[in-house]
Design an enzyme around this catalytic site. Structure first.
Site, PDB file in Angstrom:
ATOM      1  N   LYS A   1       0.825  -1.212   0.000  1.00  0.00           N
ATOM      2  CA  LYS A   1       0.000   0.000   0.000  1.00  0.00           C
ATOM      3  C   LYS A   1       0.863   1.268   0.000  1.00  0.00           C
ATOM      4  O   LYS A   1       0.389   2.335  -0.394  1.00  0.00           O
ATOM      5  CB  LYS A   1      -0.926   0.020   1.220  1.00  0.00           C
ATOM      6  CG  LYS A   1      -1.861  -1.176   1.348  1.00  0.00           C
ATOM      7  CD  LYS A   1      -2.962  -1.135   0.312  1.00  0.00           C
ATOM      8  CE  LYS A   1      -4.149  -2.016   0.656  1.00  0.00           C
ATOM      9  NZ  LYS A   1      -3.857  -3.445   0.805  1.00  0.00           N
TER      10      LYS A   1
HETATM   11  C1  LIG Z   1      -4.516  -4.578   0.503  1.00  0.00           C
HETATM   12  C2  LIG Z   1      -3.788  -5.861   0.615  1.00  0.00           C
HETATM   13  C3  LIG Z   1      -4.096  -6.962  -0.206  1.00  0.00           C
HETATM   14  C4  LIG Z   1      -5.225  -6.948  -1.210  1.00  0.00           C
HETATM   15  O1  LIG Z   1      -4.963  -6.105  -2.294  1.00  0.00           O
HETATM   16  P1  LIG Z   1      -6.170  -5.572  -3.222  1.00  0.00           P
HETATM   17  O2  LIG Z   1      -5.551  -4.519  -4.058  1.00  0.00           O
HETATM   18  O3  LIG Z   1      -7.204  -5.043  -2.287  1.00  0.00           O
HETATM   19  O4  LIG Z   1      -6.658  -6.727  -4.001  1.00  0.00           O
HETATM   20  C5  LIG Z   1      -3.338  -8.121  -0.068  1.00  0.00           C
HETATM   21  N1  LIG Z   1      -2.362  -8.198   0.844  1.00  0.00           N
HETATM   22  C6  LIG Z   1      -2.037  -7.160   1.655  1.00  0.00           C
HETATM   23  C7  LIG Z   1      -0.960  -7.351   2.653  1.00  0.00           C
HETATM   24  C8  LIG Z   1      -2.740  -5.961   1.565  1.00  0.00           C
HETATM   25  O5  LIG Z   1      -2.423  -4.953   2.387  1.00  0.00           O
END
Ligand SMILES: *Cc1c(COP(=O)(O)O)cnc(C)c1O
Length: 432
Positions: free
Chosen positions: A107
């Site tokens: 993120k």
């Molecule tokens: C947000 C997240 C996901 C999922 O990603 P999306 O873009 O919502 O499909 C998977 N793993 C982690 C550690 C995340 O923070």
């Protein structure tokens, strides 16, 4: 200039990147999608020496006419200033470690870049924004950290008190300039409802409220970069250019970013969509569910992927349609038990500690390989640092994950948090 229109607008009325970025969601409730996808020649990224170099080349095409190159360079180098290594597990299996940013999940790429892009346009306009975020995990800390200290932007963070892990909470309440955290005495759904109500409340209408959730196009474009950077790293040692990508998925933002990279011209043979018990998308891919046949969310060990109704599905479906999605993406659903087993197997076989989200991906790619016998090398995304999930790692491996200095350091930093009731009225007292 690439421009954008809402997934729900039959007339495809176009807006600039700036408008799509600052609005987030289109006024009709749809998501912004590009009117065309620039083709990026392999020479522009295959020989790149850093992710930031890929970023300048690729975003330079996307934002041509929106941001001058010198400004974009400064933004990209400041945002993407941490490593993103490709780690070899075997001759045909690699993991792309996306957890070396400040809050230790992928993120950070989207949040940091989006914060700087927003800041750039707000400064030009002489405007400010208050970013309201409801969070249950990685998004909140990445947004808080990414936006902290950006002039013209304040962040208000809501999370459900007692319902995030200890590490996650520490990341959310660490004191940061321009960020206020609220522990809501309720559930994640209460937090989301409070945010939604705030946006339509007449008494708050004079505040420049904005959101930063994963549907913002300003988070997706930066995420497309690391798909290209992964192949650039692989190519340097192997001359390979065509791969399969395995993407642990929840809201389908990461997968959407990968599809964008492929549509820009990166050869991807197959995508593997790895889901936990929230199985709408694998069902859809296998023809067992219709489009938008969503389910209520189920809580699992890979909690950042606990999404019953993935909002980016609307983007995937509008851009590509059912037939292309089903031909290009292979999906499977992985239970908690299979996740723990895969964490253990990965540690045994490769001495590699995977977080539960990463393990869902590693289990999915193993199934894909076995069921299809497709020999194409697989790059599986490692989404978060295992040290963020010490309890799950302990359960799977019988030992705690290696300590991570960045997390340890958080425990000596000052914190700031205010407990509030689960109502808009409680939040308003602080906003006004
Ligand atoms: C947000 C997240 C996901 C999922 O990603 P999306 O873009 O919502 O499909 C998977 N793993 C982690 C550690 C995340 O923070």
């Amino acid at each position: 200039m690439v421009r954008y229109h809402s997934t729900r607008d039959p007339h495809k009325k176009l807006v600039t990147f700036e408008e799509a970025l600052l609005k987030g969601l289109a006024p009709d409730g749809g998501l912004y999608i590009p009117d065309r996808i620039p083709h990026i020649a392999p020479e522009a990224w295959l020989g790149a020496r850093s992710l930031a170099e890929v970023g300048v080349a690729v975003l330079g095409e996307w934002l041509k006419g929106d941001i001058p190159v010198s400004d974009l360079e400064a933004i990209v180098h400041d945002a993407l200033n941490f490593p993103c290594p490709l780690v070899k597990l075997s001759d045909d299996l690699y993991v792309l470690e996306l957890f070396h940013g400040p809050t230790l999940s992928f993120k950070d790429f989207g949040a940091r870049t989006m914060a700087r892009l927003m800041q750039y346009f707000l400064r030009k306009r002489g405007e400010r924004r208050i970013i309201l975020v409801a969070t249950s995990g990685d998004t909140g800390s990445a947004v808080a950290d990414g936006f902290a200290g950006q002039e013209n932007i304040e962040v208000v963070l809501l999370y459900p008190k007692g319902k995030v892990s200890e590490v996650q909470e520490r990341q959310l309440i660490t004191q940061r300039p321009g960020v206020r955290s609220f522990a809501v005495e309720g559930t994640f759904d209460d937090c989301q409802r409070m945010v939604k109500e705030a946006f339509v409340d007449p008494e708050l209408a004079h505040l420049p409220l904005s959101s930063a959730n994963s549907i913002n196009i300003g988070r997706l474009l930066p995420q497309a970069l690391y798909y290209l950077w992964a192949v650039a790293q692989l190519h340097r040692h192997t001359q390979i250019t065509e791969v399969n990508f395995c993407v642990p998925s929840g809201n389908l933002g990461n997968l959407m970013a990968g599809l964008l990279a492929a549509l820009m011209g990166q050869p991807v043979h197959r995508f593997i969509a790895a889901h936990n018990d929230n199985h709408f998308f694998p069902d859809f891919l296998q023809g067992k569910a219709e489009a938008y046949q969503f389910h209520p969310t189920i809580a699992t060990l890979s909690n950042a992927m606990d999404v019953g109704a993935p909002s980016n599905f609307e983007r995937l479906y509008t851009l590509l349609g059912a037939e292309k999605l089903r031909a290009w993406i292979w999906g499977t659903t992985v239970t908690n038990e299979a996740t723990l087993e895969r964490m253990q197997k990965t540690h045994e076989t490769y001495s590699y500690v995977a977080c539960p989200h990463t393990a869902v991906g590693l289990e999915a790619q193993a199934r894909y390989r076995q069921q299809t016998a497709d020999p194409t090398p697989i790059i599986s995304l490692a989404c978060a640092h295992p040290a963020k999930f010490p309890d799950v790692v302990l359960k799977a491996l019988g030992q705690e994950p290696p300590r991570e200095p960045a997390l340890q350091a958080l425990y000596s930093r000052p914190t700031q948090v205010q407990a509030i009731g689960p109502t808009l009225q409680a939040l308003k007292t602080f906003l006004l």
